[in-house]
Motif scaffolding. Structure first.
Motif, PDB file in Angstrom:
ATOM      1  N   THR A  28       0.844  -1.184   0.000  1.00  0.00           N
ATOM      2  CA  THR A  28       0.000   0.000   0.000  1.00  0.00           C
ATOM      3  C   THR A  28       0.883   1.239   0.000  1.00  0.00           C
ATOM      4  O   THR A  28       2.071   1.170   0.321  1.00  0.00           O
ATOM      5  N   THR A  29       0.293   2.387  -0.350  1.00  0.00           N
ATOM      6  CA  THR A  29       1.005   3.659  -0.269  1.00  0.00           C
ATOM      7  C   THR A  29       0.037   4.728   0.210  1.00  0.00           C
ATOM      8  O   THR A  29      -1.180   4.578   0.111  1.00  0.00           O
ATOM      9  N   HIS A  30       0.605   5.807   0.723  1.00  0.00           N
ATOM     10  CA  HIS A  30      -0.154   6.946   1.228  1.00  0.00           C
ATOM     11  C   HIS A  30       0.670   8.187   0.918  1.00  0.00           C
ATOM     12  O   HIS A  30       1.846   8.251   1.292  1.00  0.00           O
ATOM     13  N   VAL A  31       0.081   9.159   0.220  1.00  0.00           N
ATOM     14  CA  VAL A  31       0.814  10.365  -0.167  1.00  0.00           C
ATOM     15  C   VAL A  31       0.199  11.555   0.556  1.00  0.00           C
ATOM     16  O   VAL A  31      -1.006  11.776   0.489  1.00  0.00           O
ATOM     17  N   LEU A  32       1.053  12.318   1.233  1.00  0.00           N
ATOM     18  CA  LEU A  32       0.614  13.502   1.964  1.00  0.00           C
ATOM     19  C   LEU A  32       1.284  14.748   1.403  1.00  0.00           C
ATOM     20  O   LEU A  32       2.485  14.762   1.124  1.00  0.00           O
ATOM     21  N   HIS A 119       4.111  -1.062   3.486  1.00  0.00           N
ATOM     22  CA  HIS A 119       3.448   0.233   3.298  1.00  0.00           C
ATOM     23  C   HIS A 119       4.524   1.274   3.017  1.00  0.00           C
ATOM     24  O   HIS A 119       5.510   1.364   3.764  1.00  0.00           O
ATOM     25  N   ILE A 120       4.353   2.023   1.924  1.00  0.00           N
ATOM     26  CA  ILE A 120       5.347   3.015   1.521  1.00  0.00           C
ATOM     27  C   ILE A 120       4.700   4.395   1.471  1.00  0.00           C
ATOM     28  O   ILE A 120       4.069   4.752   0.473  1.00  0.00           O
ATOM     29  N   PRO A 121       4.832   5.176   2.544  1.00  0.00           N
ATOM     30  CA  PRO A 121       4.320   6.550   2.530  1.00  0.00           C
ATOM     31  C   PRO A 121       5.253   7.471   1.739  1.00  0.00           C
ATOM     32  O   PRO A 121       6.461   7.237   1.655  1.00  0.00           O
ATOM     33  N   THR A 131      10.407   9.647   1.881  1.00  0.00           N
ATOM     34  CA  THR A 131       9.683   8.400   1.970  1.00  0.00           C
ATOM     35  C   THR A 131      10.336   7.531   3.026  1.00  0.00           C
ATOM     36  O   THR A 131      11.468   7.790   3.456  1.00  0.00           O
ATOM     37  N   TYR A 132       9.630   6.524   3.465  1.00  0.00           N
ATOM     38  CA  TYR A 132      10.146   5.594   4.456  1.00  0.00           C
ATOM     39  C   TYR A 132       9.324   4.319   4.399  1.00  0.00           C
ATOM     40  O   TYR A 132       8.266   4.308   3.775  1.00  0.00           O
TER      41      TYR A 132
END
Length: 135
Positions: A28-32, A119-121, A131-132
């Motif tokens: 999954t990923t999440h972009v802020l 999970h890659i934010p 990123t982390y």
């Protein structure tokens, strides 16, 4: 790949998934958007796998209204290897009325255990990104 428009039905938010499905996700990923402190909704991205002689694109998606892309690789789809998430940041920033120093961001990572959740934010602004490995 062009920028995406966000619609209420876009993506798979955790609130729409059962508990067992949410726990079993592989990638999954999440972009802020750190300039506004809000999710980067409607950001186009793609996922690719490194194979000889180069990258093989597996999918194209857009972040949902919460800046997330769930189930990029569903349980059973992942295999060990080197993957790349390509984020179309310039198109996103253009839609926000800003120029972007980075035309795109690519995050290359290795999956060694396809049964583990990954999970890659991505945190972005017009002039920086970070990123982390998330949990």
């Amino acid at each position: 790949m062009e920028s995406c428009r966000v619609t209420p039905a876009m993506g798979l938010g955790l609130s729409r998934m059962g508990d067992s499905q949410a726990r079993a996700m592989n990638l999954t990923t999440h972009v802020l958007n750190t300039a506004t402190g809000l999710p980067a909704a409607g950001l186009a991205l793609s996922l690719a796998l490194l194979q000889e002689p180069g990258w093989m694109e597996l999918l194209q998606r857009c972040t949902d209204e919460d800046g997330r892309c769930q189930l990029l690789l569903a349980p059973g789809q992942a295999k060990p290897g080197t993957y790349k998430l390509h984020f179309e940041t310039a198109a996103y920033w253009q839609c926000q009325g800003h120029e972007s120093f980075y035309p795109f961001v690519e995050v290359v990572f290795t999956i060694t255990d396809p049964d583990k959740k990954l999970h890659i934010p991505l945190l972005i602004s017009p002039y920086s990104y970070t990123t982390y490995r998330g949990s």
